[in-house]
Every structure is written in structure tokens, then in C-alpha cells.
Design a protein around this motif. Structure first.
Motif, PDB file in Angstrom:
ATOM      1  N   VAL A  22      25.597  50.399  -9.963  1.00 41.51           N
ATOM      2  CA  VAL A  22      24.544  51.299 -11.045  1.00 41.51           C
ATOM      3  C   VAL A  22      25.401  52.181 -11.784  1.00 41.51           C
ATOM      4  O   VAL A  22      25.880  52.294 -12.918  1.00 41.51           O
ATOM      5  CB  VAL A  22      23.285  51.883 -10.520  1.00 41.51           C
ATOM      6  N   PHE A  23      26.324  53.210 -10.781  1.00 40.89           N
ATOM      7  CA  PHE A  23      26.993  54.198 -11.454  1.00 40.89           C
ATOM      8  C   PHE A  23      27.902  53.841 -12.347  1.00 40.89           C
ATOM      9  O   PHE A  23      28.835  54.035 -13.399  1.00 40.89           O
ATOM     10  CB  PHE A  23      27.561  55.091 -10.374  1.00 40.89           C
ATOM     11  N   LYS A  24      28.692  52.464 -11.544  1.00 38.63           N
ATOM     12  CA  LYS A  24      29.887  51.983 -12.244  1.00 38.63           C
ATOM     13  C   LYS A  24      29.682  51.503 -13.534  1.00 38.63           C
ATOM     14  O   LYS A  24      30.234  51.725 -14.849  1.00 38.63           O
ATOM     15  CB  LYS A  24      30.414  50.815 -11.347  1.00 38.63           C
ATOM     16  N   TYR A  25      28.440  50.575 -13.933  1.00 31.89           N
ATOM     17  CA  TYR A  25      27.961  50.362 -15.095  1.00 31.89           C
ATOM     18  C   TYR A  25      27.750  51.416 -16.029  1.00 31.89           C
ATOM     19  O   TYR A  25      28.112  51.074 -17.361  1.00 31.89           O
ATOM     20  CB  TYR A  25      26.683  49.604 -14.890  1.00 31.89           C
ATOM     21  N   VAL A  26      27.276  52.388 -15.605  1.00 35.28           N
ATOM     22  CA  VAL A  26      27.165  53.527 -16.411  1.00 35.28           C
ATOM     23  C   VAL A  26      28.114  54.221 -16.946  1.00 35.28           C
ATOM     24  O   VAL A  26      28.566  54.358 -18.119  1.00 35.28           O
ATOM     25  CB  VAL A  26      26.034  54.743 -15.936  1.00 35.28           C
ATOM     26  N   ILE A  27      29.029  54.499 -16.216  1.00 29.01           N
ATOM     27  CA  ILE A  27      30.479  55.064 -16.534  1.00 29.01           C
ATOM     28  C   ILE A  27      31.377  54.252 -17.538  1.00 29.01           C
ATOM     29  O   ILE A  27      31.825  54.714 -18.339  1.00 29.01           O
ATOM     30  CB  ILE A  27      31.216  55.793 -15.754  1.00 29.01           C
ATOM     31  N   TYR A  28      31.271  52.759 -17.107  1.00 30.47           N
ATOM     32  CA  TYR A  28      31.996  52.161 -17.799  1.00 30.47           C
ATOM     33  C   TYR A  28      31.492  51.335 -19.216  1.00 30.47           C
ATOM     34  O   TYR A  28      31.986  51.132 -20.201  1.00 30.47           O
ATOM     35  CB  TYR A  28      32.708  50.851 -17.285  1.00 30.47           C
ATOM     36  N   HIS A  29      30.116  51.231 -19.231  1.00 31.92           N
ATOM     37  CA  HIS A  29      29.541  50.369 -20.078  1.00 31.92           C
ATOM     38  C   HIS A  29      28.288  51.232 -20.889  1.00 31.92           C
ATOM     39  O   HIS A  29      27.586  50.694 -21.958  1.00 31.92           O
ATOM     40  CB  HIS A  29      28.854  49.164 -19.567  1.00 31.92           C
ATOM     41  N   CYS A  30      27.903  52.373 -20.463  1.00 30.37           N
ATOM     42  CA  CYS A  30      26.685  53.151 -21.062  1.00 30.37           C
ATOM     43  C   CYS A  30      26.641  54.566 -20.897  1.00 30.37           C
ATOM     44  O   CYS A  30      25.718  55.166 -20.587  1.00 30.37           O
ATOM     45  CB  CYS A  30      25.345  52.426 -20.504  1.00 30.37           C
ATOM     46  N   SER A  31      27.955  54.873 -21.099  1.00 28.72           N
ATOM     47  CA  SER A  31      28.007  56.378 -21.037  1.00 28.72           C
ATOM     48  C   SER A  31      27.313  57.436 -21.956  1.00 28.72           C
ATOM     49  O   SER A  31      27.435  58.522 -21.659  1.00 28.72           O
ATOM     50  CB  SER A  31      29.639  56.692 -20.923  1.00 28.72           C
ATOM     51  N   LYS A  32      26.801  56.833 -23.022  1.00 30.43           N
ATOM     52  CA  LYS A  32      26.187  57.595 -23.904  1.00 30.43           C
ATOM     53  C   LYS A  32      24.633  57.759 -23.677  1.00 30.43           C
ATOM     54  O   LYS A  32      23.855  58.550 -24.498  1.00 30.43           O
ATOM     55  CB  LYS A  32      26.546  56.933 -25.590  1.00 30.43           C
TER      56      LYS A  32
END
Ligand code: NAG
Ligand code: NAG
Ligand code: NAG
Ligand code: NAG
Ligand code: NAG
Ligand code: NAG
Ligand code: NAG
Length: 251
Positions: free
Chosen positions: A164-174
């Protein structure tokens, strides 16, 4: 304490929902790599559009994208839902591959997408190619899966959480806010949006993690417990303060 003041406003808690609202910056701040999880109450609510927190990606090794704690890893199904936009809320729902009907219910009820709320189901890999095919077909219709290349088992949930965290920082940081929850939880979305935009800030926040913290929880040692943890895995009698991840732990 800020949290004390905020909690009475959390109408949605009455519905017995939600694991936690994670404003991801807090957990991912480099200092947390010390291994000591700590609940940060020093948060900032943005009062205007912000470019948000920029994670220092250059500090990560190049292998980071394909590393999940101690596993080699890749996304086997990936939907990039945040490309250009800064959604108010990104909801990442832990789901079991075979929980088709739970996902259907969510899509038809509280998970009906809207422009500023994006919903994705997080699953692991399965050992049956028929089931994998079924999942890929489901994803072709709804485009709302994130699948990682680790076996989807109860004991592998930690990997799913880190995914979950990986997805957020790489693909949905906004995304302005992140909600991590399970597929057996009902989220009162109007109350949630109201809480985020009125009680918090429509522009997002930084260094914030909201949940009902568990304190001084004894580590279950009995073999009868689903949550048993061995002394080798974790020697101390009790856990440090933590955010429970599911509704059942919240009750
Ligand atoms: C803030 O950002 C949103 C979209 O992210 C945009 O619609 C809005 O116009 C922006 N507001 C200001 C004041 O820049
Ligand atoms: C992970 O992948 C790297 C490079 O492909 C390889 O050198 C390493 O042995 C792998 N590690 C595990 C635990 O499989
Ligand atoms: C997001 O961007 C990627 C790469 O730029 C592109 O392949 C993909 O189609 C885009 N997805 C959406 C939903 O716009
Ligand atoms: C999938 O459904 C089962 C019951 O049908 C439930 O116990 C389980 O928690 C669900 N999976 C997740 C990840 O919520
Ligand atoms: C497939 O995985 C499930 C758990 O996810 C397990 O119960 C089952 O025994 C496995 N089947 C095979 C053939 O490995
Ligand atoms: C977790 O996933 C890894 C990678 O797929 C697998 O090797 C391991 O057996 C899984 N662990 C459990 C407890 O299921
Ligand atoms: C275990 O407890 C000791 C003493 O209270 C503490 O110093 C240590 O950080 C704890 N270990 C973990 C992993 O929390």
C-alpha cells in the motif's frame, strides 16, 4: 491533545468502520526507519493548494521498487488512477482474491467512484491459474486492482500493507489523504468526506496519522490465537502503541 478534540466529530466511527486514515507522509518519513513506530501528533493542515510532501525518492536504493521488506517483488496488476489528478482521498482496500462478492458490494455502495475519491483493492498472488484468470477478467471490467507477487495469505498481510505504501509513494503521491481499510468494512463516505474537508482541510495535511491507537497490548502467545506471534518473531511482552488495521481489532 488534538486527537481528543477531533474524535467526537468522527461520526463515522459510530458505524464501526475503518481501520485508519493514514496520511502517508508520517509513516514514510525517513526517521521511521529506526524501527520504532511512533504516533506523531505534530501535524500541519494545509490552508491552500500545496504540492504536498515530496518523498525523498533519491534516498531510496534503485532496487526499492522491487523490494518488499525481505521479498523480491513486483506489481502483477497495476492501475494508475492518480496520474494527473490530486484526489482528495485514495482508498486502498485489503481484499482476499476470493472475496468477489465483498468487492461487488463495495463497488455498488460506498465505493462508487467519484472524481475526488479513488478506490483500489489490494490483493496478493494466487496459486491457481484459473483464479488468476478470473481476477484479471474482474480487473479488465473495473480497473481497480493492485496485485503484488507474494502469496495472498493471512501471514503475508504485512507485505500487503507495505505494498500500500509503495503504491502511494511511487504512483499516487499527490493524494491528499489515504484511507487503508478492509473489504468487510463499510465506510460512511459522505461523513468521511465531510470530516476530511471540514474538520480537517480540503487541501490535505502532512505528518498526520489518524486511528484509535492501541496501547500496551499484550502479545498473544497461545497457539489457539489467530494472532499468535512467537518469541523469536517478537520477544517483548507487549507491543508499542500502534494503529489497529481492521474493524475487528478496533472494537
Ligand atoms: C487547487 O487545486 C485544485 C485541483 O487540484 C484546482 O481545481 C483548484 O483550482 C486549485 N485552487 C487554487 C486556488 O489554486
Ligand atoms: C532478488 O533479486 C535479486 C536480483 O534479481 C537477486 O540477486 C536476489 O538473490 C533475489 N533475492 C531473493 C531473496 O530472491
Ligand atoms: C497514466 O499514465 C501512464 C504512463 O504515463 C499511462 O500508461 C496510463 O495509461 C495513464 N493512466 C490513466 C488512467 O490515465
Ligand atoms: C474476505 O472475506 C472473509 C469472509 O468471507 C473475511 O473473513 C476476510 O476478512 C475477508 N478478507 C479481507 C482481506 O478482509
Ligand atoms: C493454494 O493456496 C491456498 C492458500 O492461499 C492453500 O490453502 C492451498 O493449499 C494452495 N494450493 C496449492 C495446490 O498449493
Ligand atoms: C508469503 O509470500 C511469499 C512469496 O510469495 C511466499 O514464499 C511465502 O510462503 C508466503 N508466506 C506465507 C506464510 O504464506
Ligand atoms: C522491548 O522492550 C524494551 C524495554 O522496554 C525496549 O527497550 C525495546 O525497544 C522493546 N523492543 C521492541 C522491539 O519494541
Amino acid at each position: 491533545m488534538h486527537e481528543k478534540r477531533l474524535w467526537p466529530n468522527l461520526v463515522f466511527v459510530l458505524f464501526g468502520l475503518l481501520g485508519c486514515v493514514v496520511i502517508w507522509q508520517t509513516i514514510l518519513s525517513p526517521s521511521s526507519s529506526s524501527g520504532n513506530f511512533h504516533l506523531n501528533t505534530v501535524y500541519t493542515l494545509y490552508t491552500q493548494n500545496s504540492t504536498g510532501f515530496i518523498y525523498p525518492m533519491h534516498q531510496l536504493p534503485v532496487t526499492d521498487y522491487n523490494q518488499l521488506i525481505d521479498l523480491n517483488f513486483s506489481f502483477t496488476i497495476l492501475n494508475l488512477v492518480c496520474n494527473e489528478s490530486s484526489p482528495l482521498l485514495l482508498v486502498l482496500i485489503h481484499s482476499s482474491p476470493e472475496n468477489f462478492s465483498k468487492r461487488k458490494t463495495i463497488r455498488e455502495t460506498w465505493g462508487k467512484g467519484s472524481d475526488n475519491v479513488k478506490i483500489l483493492f489490494m490483493i496478493g498472488s494466487v496459486n491457481s491459474s484459473d483464479l488468476q484468470k478470473t481476477l484479471e477478467d474482474e480487473n479488465t471490467i473495473y480497473n481497480d486492482f493492485i496485485q503484488g507477487s507474494f502469496l495472498d495469505t493471512y501471514r503475508n498481510i504485512t507485505y500487503k500493507h507495505v505494498m500500500v505504501f509503495k503504491y502511494v509513494i511511487y504512483h499516487c503521491s499527490k493524494a491528499r489523504y489515504i484511507l487503508k481499510t478492509d473489504d468487510d468494512v463499510f465506510v460512511n463516505m459522505p461523513a468521511m468526506k465531510n470530516f476530511l474537508t471540514v474538520d480537517l482541510s480540503p487541501y490535505g495535511a502532512t505528518r498526520m496519522l489518524l486511528c484509535t491507537p492501541r496501547k500496551h497490548t499484550k502479545v498473544p502467545r497461545t497457539y489457539r490465537s489467530k494472532w499468535r506471534v512467537s518469541f523469536t518473531e517478537y520477544p517483548n511482552r507487549s507491543y508499542p502503541t500502534y494503529c489497529p488495521a481492521s474493524r475487528s481489532e478496533l472494537q
